[in-house]
Design a protein around this motif. Structure first.
Motif, PDB file in Angstrom:
ATOM      1  N   LYS A  68      48.294  41.144  37.932  1.00  0.00           N
ATOM      2  CA  LYS A  68      47.585  41.428  39.179  1.00  0.00           C
ATOM      3  C   LYS A  68      47.043  40.132  39.777  1.00  0.00           C
ATOM      4  O   LYS A  68      47.116  39.916  40.995  1.00  0.00           O
ATOM      5  N   SER A  69      46.503  39.275  38.941  1.00  0.00           N
ATOM      6  CA  SER A  69      46.002  37.987  39.412  1.00  0.00           C
ATOM      7  C   SER A  69      47.134  37.140  39.982  1.00  0.00           C
ATOM      8  O   SER A  69      46.987  36.511  41.038  1.00  0.00           O
ATOM      9  N   ASP A  72      48.126  38.683  43.343  1.00  0.00           N
ATOM     10  CA  ASP A  72      47.125  38.422  44.382  1.00  0.00           C
ATOM     11  C   ASP A  72      47.116  36.955  44.821  1.00  0.00           C
ATOM     12  O   ASP A  72      46.929  36.649  45.991  1.00  0.00           O
ATOM     13  N   SER A  73      47.324  36.062  43.874  1.00  0.00           N
ATOM     14  CA  SER A  73      47.244  34.635  44.187  1.00  0.00           C
ATOM     15  C   SER A  73      48.527  34.071  44.799  1.00  0.00           C
ATOM     16  O   SER A  73      48.463  33.236  45.700  1.00  0.00           O
ATOM     17  N   HIS A  76      52.342  36.328  48.042  1.00  0.00           N
ATOM     18  CA  HIS A  76      52.796  36.051  49.410  1.00  0.00           C
ATOM     19  C   HIS A  76      53.793  34.889  49.472  1.00  0.00           C
ATOM     20  O   HIS A  76      54.538  34.748  50.434  1.00  0.00           O
ATOM     21  N   GLN A  87      55.236  43.731  41.586  1.00  0.00           N
ATOM     22  CA  GLN A  87      54.469  44.895  42.043  1.00  0.00           C
ATOM     23  C   GLN A  87      54.791  46.126  41.201  1.00  0.00           C
ATOM     24  O   GLN A  87      53.892  46.894  40.848  1.00  0.00           O
TER      25      GLN A  87
END
Length: 130
Positions: A68-69, A72-73, A76, A87
């Motif tokens: 997840k980290s 999120d980081s 993109h 995901q």
């Protein structure tokens, strides 16, 4: 009293139910002895220490946090295929994460009873406000 509501050092508490404590066989000086102590519901004392114990994190929870980290980081910046795979992995681990978050935080206390006994490491649920 709930675990986080009003439970702090110095407050007066009472046992919510009868409590029986026993020891297994011990051998002082070569003799086998067993001990047993019973404290009645309503026995009052004072909280000397409150300890909050961390939730246990299994490997799925640790992996969820890591992925997840990462998502999120850097999600993109990842190619679409890699991001989608990441995901999917995060979604597959989400039930373990949710179960981990729903675990109750274990709280234990050290209580000195009015009769002089000291009980350490007892679950906070054993006590109510006095």
């Amino acid at each position: 009293m709930t675990l986080n509501e009003g439970l702090r050092v110095g407050i007066r508490v009472r046992l919510a139910a009868d409590l029986r404590l026993s020891t297994g066989p011990v051998t002082p000086d070569g003799e086998t002895v067993a001990g047993f102590l019973a404290l009645a519901a309503g026995t009052e004392g004072t909280v000397e220490r409150v300890d909050e114990h961390q939730r246990q994190s299994g490997k799925d929870v640790l992996e969820y946090e890591r992925l997840k980290s990462l998502l999120d980081s850097f999600g993109h910046q990842m190619p679409e295929g890699s991001r989608n795979q990441l995901q999917e992995n995060v979604v597959s681990l989400e039930p373990a994460w949710i179960a981990h978050q729903e675990q109750k935080l274990r709280v234990s206390v050290r209580v000195r009873f009015d009769n002089g006994f000291l009980l350490d490491g007892a679950h906070a649920e054993l006590f109510t406000s006095a």
